[in-house]
Design an enzyme around this catalytic site. Structure first.
Site, PDB file in Angstrom:
ATOM      1  N   MET A  86      -7.810   8.913   9.452  1.00  0.00           N
ATOM      2  CA  MET A  86      -8.411   9.381   8.193  1.00  0.00           C
ATOM      3  C   MET A  86      -9.407  10.524   8.420  1.00  0.00           C
ATOM      4  SD  MET A  86      -9.057   5.566   6.622  1.00  0.00           S
ATOM      5  CE  MET A  86      -9.857   5.010   8.147  1.00  0.00           C
TER       6      MET A  86
ATOM      7  N   ASP B  54       0.823  -1.206   0.000  1.00  0.00           N
ATOM      8  CA  ASP B  54       0.000   0.000   0.000  1.00  0.00           C
ATOM      9  C   ASP B  54       0.861   1.262   0.000  1.00  0.00           C
ATOM     10  OD1 ASP B  54      -2.347  -1.375  -0.091  1.00  0.00           O
ATOM     11  OD2 ASP B  54      -2.820  -1.186   2.046  1.00  0.00           O
TER      12      ASP B  54
ATOM     13  N   LYS C 156      -4.257   2.886  -2.498  1.00  0.00           N
ATOM     14  CA  LYS C 156      -5.105   3.014  -1.317  1.00  0.00           C
ATOM     15  C   LYS C 156      -4.886   4.324  -0.565  1.00  0.00           C
ATOM     16  CE  LYS C 156      -7.478  -0.029  -0.283  1.00  0.00           C
ATOM     17  NZ  LYS C 156      -7.223  -1.281   0.430  1.00  0.00           N
TER      18      LYS C 156
END
Length: 258
Positions: A170, A34, A56
């Protein structure tokens, strides 16, 4: 038939991968990795290993999750040792559970190798303990990807009144919404907040404030960053060891701790 290892690469510093995780990288015939995986770890792959970038990022995926699942099965059925290398821990907001389900469904042997998640590592490197006898006896790891508390109004109410410390992944893009939700549901406006950008790496930056002003103070912080909310953030002033360490390297005779 080959085998798949779902490996947590850790939070950024390549030395924070586990011994078992490093072995899985070194032994792999195929590595699917990733965006947040430190590229130095890929140098540990043996000559001839196939490296597949999966992307990602929060707003854009180079490969869809469905495609990644299919590739894991495809390469394993070809007899390869396959390492799925993920930032942090594969089972904490890493979709490792989805991949494990798909591998099981398709009869592929696999192992899960846990990693150090950024939710604990970034605060630690910023000098913020997630628990402390005087400040916090509970922690919640939260995804901040939802906007305006979408479909999770009750959840934000629970978080505002529940865990002493919140670690939000996030969430930088939605920081104003997160603060608004917590304030709306009763969290004190002066509750300390920290944002840690690229924790555990040479690029680490930390900005602190409270629920009332952090949105303004952290305007320059972007992903990847962890948001830490709670009274434990106050301890950063006393134990921000990583910054002291860097300063000591530059001016070893002038550093005063405390």
């Amino acid at each position: 038939m080959g085998k798949v290892y779902l490996v947590g690469a850790g939070p950024g510093d390549p030395e924070l991968i586990t011994v078992k995780g490093l072995k899985a990288v070194q032994q792999a015939d195929v590595i699917l990795y990733d965006r947040l995986v430190n590229r130095l770890l890929l140098d540990e792959a043996h000559e001839g290993a196939k490296l597949v970038y999966c992307g990602k990022s929060p707003d854009r995926h180079s490969l869809s999750q469905e495609t990644i699942n299919s590739l894991l099965v495809k390469y394993a059925k070809q007899g390869n040792v396959v390492t799925r290398l993920k930032g942090g821990d594969p089972f904490i907001f890493g979709r490792g559970g989805e991949e494990a389900e798909y591998l099981r469904k398709n009869g592929i042997s696999f192992e899960v190798v846990p990693g150090i998640t950024s939710g604990s590592a970034a605060p630690a490197y910023a000098g913020i303990p997630l628990t402390h006898r005087e400040y916090s006896s509970s922690v919640a790891f939260v995804s901040g990807a939802g906007k305006n508390g979408e479909d999770s109004g009750q959840n934000w109410e629970h978080l505002a009144k529940g865990a002493d410390t919140l670690c939000i992944y996030m969430g930088v893009k939605h920081l104003p919404d997160i603060c608004e939700q917590l304030l709306r549901h009763g969290r004190h406006p002066k509750t300390p907040v920290a944002l840690v950008y690229c924790g555990t790496t040479d690029e680490q930056q930390t900005v602190t404030g409270n629920l009332e002003n952090i949105t303004t103070k952290a305007k320059m912080i972007r992903n990847p960053a962890m948001i830490i909310i709670g009274d434990v953030v106050r301890l950063r002033e006393k134990i921000q060891w990583y910054e002291w360490l860097e300063l000591e390297k530059e001016q070893p005779s002038q550093v005063v701790f405390g």
